[in-house]
Every structure is written in structure tokens, then in C-alpha cells.
Motif scaffolding. Structure first.
Motif, PDB file in Angstrom:
ATOM      1  N   ALA A 100      57.344  13.531  28.289  1.00  0.00           N
ATOM      2  CA  ALA A 100      58.436  14.076  27.479  1.00  0.00           C
ATOM      3  C   ALA A 100      59.134  12.977  26.690  1.00  0.00           C
ATOM      4  O   ALA A 100      59.503  13.162  25.521  1.00  0.00           O
ATOM      5  N   ALA A 101      59.330  11.821  27.320  1.00  0.00           N
ATOM      6  CA  ALA A 101      59.989  10.713  26.627  1.00  0.00           C
ATOM      7  C   ALA A 101      59.144  10.194  25.477  1.00  0.00           C
ATOM      8  O   ALA A 101      59.664   9.864  24.407  1.00  0.00           O
ATOM      9  N   ILE A 102      57.849  10.119  25.671  1.00  0.00           N
ATOM     10  CA  ILE A 102      56.958   9.681  24.592  1.00  0.00           C
ATOM     11  C   ILE A 102      57.074  10.603  23.391  1.00  0.00           C
ATOM     12  O   ILE A 102      57.148  10.162  22.246  1.00  0.00           O
ATOM     13  N   ARG A 103      57.102  11.897  23.641  1.00  0.00           N
ATOM     14  CA  ARG A 103      57.157  12.862  22.546  1.00  0.00           C
ATOM     15  C   ARG A 103      58.491  12.838  21.808  1.00  0.00           C
ATOM     16  O   ARG A 103      58.537  13.058  20.596  1.00  0.00           O
ATOM     17  N   SER A 104      59.574  12.575  22.524  1.00  0.00           N
ATOM     18  CA  SER A 104      60.906  12.772  21.939  1.00  0.00           C
ATOM     19  C   SER A 104      61.542  11.516  21.344  1.00  0.00           C
ATOM     20  O   SER A 104      62.484  11.623  20.553  1.00  0.00           O
ATOM     21  N   MET A 105      61.068  10.346  21.672  1.00  0.00           N
ATOM     22  CA  MET A 105      61.711   9.113  21.211  1.00  0.00           C
ATOM     23  C   MET A 105      61.617   8.972  19.696  1.00  0.00           C
ATOM     24  O   MET A 105      60.569   9.227  19.102  1.00  0.00           O
ATOM     25  N   ASP A 106      62.717   8.553  19.054  1.00  0.00           N
ATOM     26  CA  ASP A 106      62.674   8.374  17.602  1.00  0.00           C
ATOM     27  C   ASP A 106      61.885   7.116  17.259  1.00  0.00           C
ATOM     28  O   ASP A 106      61.654   6.242  18.102  1.00  0.00           O
ATOM     29  N   GLU A 107      61.470   7.020  15.997  1.00  0.00           N
ATOM     30  CA  GLU A 107      60.551   5.961  15.592  1.00  0.00           C
ATOM     31  C   GLU A 107      61.123   4.568  15.810  1.00  0.00           C
ATOM     32  O   GLU A 107      60.427   3.658  16.263  1.00  0.00           O
ATOM     33  N   ALA A 108      62.389   4.377  15.487  1.00  0.00           N
ATOM     34  CA  ALA A 108      62.987   3.047  15.625  1.00  0.00           C
ATOM     35  C   ALA A 108      63.034   2.612  17.081  1.00  0.00           C
ATOM     36  O   ALA A 108      62.697   1.466  17.416  1.00  0.00           O
ATOM     37  N   ALA A 109      63.443   3.519  17.952  1.00  0.00           N
ATOM     38  CA  ALA A 109      63.511   3.189  19.379  1.00  0.00           C
ATOM     39  C   ALA A 109      62.118   2.950  19.944  1.00  0.00           C
ATOM     40  O   ALA A 109      61.915   2.046  20.773  1.00  0.00           O
ATOM     41  N   PHE A 110      61.175   3.762  19.501  1.00  0.00           N
ATOM     42  CA  PHE A 110      59.810   3.606  19.984  1.00  0.00           C
ATOM     43  C   PHE A 110      59.245   2.239  19.594  1.00  0.00           C
ATOM     44  O   PHE A 110      58.705   1.509  20.423  1.00  0.00           O
ATOM     45  N   ARG A 111      59.394   1.863  18.329  1.00  0.00           N
ATOM     46  CA  ARG A 111      58.890   0.565  17.864  1.00  0.00           C
ATOM     47  C   ARG A 111      59.573  -0.578  18.597  1.00  0.00           C
ATOM     48  O   ARG A 111      58.909  -1.537  19.024  1.00  0.00           O
ATOM     49  N   ALA A 112      60.881  -0.489  18.773  1.00  0.00           N
ATOM     50  CA  ALA A 112      61.604  -1.557  19.471  1.00  0.00           C
ATOM     51  C   ALA A 112      61.115  -1.705  20.909  1.00  0.00           C
ATOM     52  O   ALA A 112      60.958  -2.824  21.418  1.00  0.00           O
ATOM     53  N   GLY A 113      60.867  -0.576  21.559  1.00  0.00           N
ATOM     54  CA  GLY A 113      60.357  -0.627  22.921  1.00  0.00           C
ATOM     55  C   GLY A 113      58.969  -1.238  22.992  1.00  0.00           C
ATOM     56  O   GLY A 113      58.654  -1.997  23.912  1.00  0.00           O
ATOM     57  N   GLN A 114      58.132  -0.921  22.007  1.00  0.00           N
ATOM     58  CA  GLN A 114      56.788  -1.490  21.980  1.00  0.00           C
ATOM     59  C   GLN A 114      56.822  -3.006  21.803  1.00  0.00           C
ATOM     60  O   GLN A 114      56.071  -3.736  22.436  1.00  0.00           O
TER      61      GLN A 114
END
Length: 315
Positions: free
Chosen positions: A188-202
Motif C-alpha cells: 500500500a505504501a509503494i502505491r500511495s507515496m508521491d513521486e518526490a517522497a519516493f525518489r528521496a527514499g530511493q
């Protein structure tokens, strides 16, 4: 096993870091760093096989070797090794649907079992005679699954920094049922995270997965280009797939290569204990630790890794 270390609790993160943990994802004479610095689709020829679950590019001639990338990775993670091997082997570079910019058309449906079925179909239709299979992270799990589900299709398996049950990273008492809630939360977290947060986490996670900057940059672009639905479906399946019950009856030779790094990676003693425990049920398994490496062993220790692949193929 995931590029999603930021999605789970800190105690789990430590486990994820040294198992195949935060990267079910991605790279050997051509330096791996040079290959991984290239764009996602660089150097790729037209695939010899395409389905809605995977595609396969073939290079070289000789005995067959299948190379499977990990979670959210491109087949380019194996480019250096494929270039090195192609003079003596026919190399089959797998690309999984939904990862590294490849299309995904299956929504939130199952990922692993249908993909294993397509991989077995490819081996059959291409006329491969018990090929060697080398898989990194989730690709290692794929190789073990293929050998358990279709033993007649596989000659030997090299599992690279991967375990037969990912969620054993939560502890020795973990089961599929206890892991299921965490798997659903992670998906669920993978699907819902916004692009900026996702990139920062990566970016944060990738620093723990490999030592060199080129590798990290490639990992980032592959994961950002991956389909979130595919990532969620794959992670849910990986976290709830336990291959340990089937290890005792396996006759396929297996080498399990794993990483240890005293400087920011898995301590050697901890990694030794985990791999010995989780592969204990597999008769004849060869456990080989590679020191001075994080999750992407083929990129962090390319010469050592190439030597191990050669031994594995010659054994």
C-alpha cells in the motif's frame, strides 16, 4: 531485498540492509560501474522473446546461462557479466515486466507465480537443455522457485544475496501468516507515496545497497521508472513466499553467494548466521560470503564475482 527501506520500522531496516534486503534489484572485464552508469535501455538488442510478464535478450553462443535481475531492476545490471560470458556461453538476459520502464498490465494481481510460468515456457520453447540460472536478490528467489516448480528445466542455480524466505529477516520465528500484514502495508505504501517522497527514499536507500555512485544512480533511475502497481504486487508476493519447505527435496545444485561489509553493510558473523540458518534445509548447498560488498555484489566486487560465476559454471 527492496529499494523501500524507508517504508518499514528501523529494526526491520537493519535486517533488510544485510539480507537482500533493501534492494531486490540490480551488476563485472567491462566494469560494472561503466555499464550501470548507462541509461536504462543502453546497449540492449531486440529481445528474442517477449510476453506480458517478461522479455529475454540473447547474446553469445555456447552452454546456456539465464541471468535474472532483481526488484525494480533492468537487465542492464547484468550487462558486464553478459559481455564477459558471451564468448563462451549463450546468455539469456531476462527483463521482468513492470520494472525499469517496462510496461505492466496486470494491476494488483499476482506477480511471482505467473512470471515463473512464463520463464519456464521460455526455457521450453527456446529448447534450452537445463540451463544454469543466476539471479540477484528477487532474481535469486526466482531461480529457486523455477527449480522447485520446474526442476526438469533447470541445471543449476546461483542465488546472489537472496534468501529462500525474505520475511525471515523479521526474525527466526517469522511465517507467511505473520508477514502478511506487513506485506500488505508495504504494498500500500509503494502505491500511495508521491513521486518526490519516493525518489528521496530511493536515494537514501541506494546508498546502503552499493559502494559506487554509478551503481546507485542506475538503481535510482530503474526504480523511479518502474510501475508502482508492479512493485507493490512483487513485494507482496516476495514477502509471503516461503520456499524453505521445498528445500529438502531439491536435487538442483545451488550456490548461495552473499555479501558482508564491515563499513556500512552486513557484519560477516551476522550474515554467516543468517544464510546458514535459512539454507540449512537444502542438501549440498554451497554458501559463499563475499567481503567488502553490499547488496550489489556484481558491482562492488566484480572480479571476485566473475571468478565465482566461472567456478559455478564449470563445477
Amino acid at each position: 531485498m527492496l529499494h523501500l527501506r524507508h517504508l518499514v520500522g528501523r529494526s526491520t531496516l537493519r535486517a533488510l540492509l544485510f539480507a537482500s534486503a533493501a534492494g531486490l534489484a540490480a551488476g563485472g572485464a567491462l566494469l560494472a560501474t561503466d555499464v550501470l552508469a548507462a541509461p536504462v535501455r543502453a546497449q540492449a538488442a531486440a529481445p528474442a522473446f517477449v510476453s506480458d510478464r517478461l522479455s529475454v535478450e540473447v547474446v553469445g553462443s555456447g552452454p546456456d546461462v539465464i541471468l535474472i535481475p532483481g526488484f525494480a531492476s533492468s537487465r542492464e545490471v547484468w550487462r558486464a557479466e553478459a559481455e564477459r560470458l558471451k564468448a563462451s556461453h549463450r546468455v539469456h538476459l531476462v527483463q521482468l515486466a513492470g520494472f525499469a520502464g517496462e510496461p505492466w498490465s496486470h494491476g494488483d494481481g499476482p506477480f511471482l507465480e505467473p512470471m515463473i510460468g512464463e520463464l519456464a515456457r521460455y526455457v521450453r520453447e527456446a529448447g534450452l537443455e537445463r540451463p544454469a540460472v543466476v539471479g540477484h536478490s528477487m532474481g535469486g528467489l526466482t531461480g529457486l522457485m523455477l527449480a522447485q516448480r520446474h526442476p526438469e528445466r533447470v541445471g543449476r542455480v546461483m542465488s546472489v544475496d537472496s534468501l529462500p524466505f525474505f520475511s525471515a529477516l523479521y526474525g527466526p520465528t517469522a511465517t507467511v501468516e505473520t508477514a502478511r500484514p506487513f506485506a500488505e502495508q508495504t504494498a500500500a505504501a509503494i502505491r500511495s507515496m508521491d513521486e518526490a517522497a519516493f525518489r528521496a527514499g530511493q536515494v537514501q536507500t541506494d546508498a546502503t545497497m552499493a559502494r559506487n555512485e554509478a551503481t546507485r544512480a542506475a538503481m535510482l533511475e530503474w526504480s523511479v521508472a518502474s510501475d508502482r502497481q508492479a512493485m507493490a504486487a512483487a513485494m507482496r508476493d516476495v514477502m509471503t513466499t516461503d520456499l524453505r519447505p521445498g528445500l529438502a527435496t531439491m536435487s538442483t545444485p545451488v550456490w548461495a553467494i552473499y555479501a558482508a561489509d564491515a563499513d556500512g553493510g552486513a557484519p560477516a558473523g551476522m550474515a554467516d548466521g543468517l544464510w546458514a540458518r535459512e539454507y540449512a534445509g537444502l542438501p549440498g548447498v554451497r554458501l559463499i560470503r563475499v567481503d567488502g560488498s553490499r547488496h550489489f555484489i556484481m558491482a562492488d566486487q566484480p572480479a571476485r564475482f566473475a571468478g565465482l560465476v566461472d567456478q559455478f559454471l564449470a563445477d
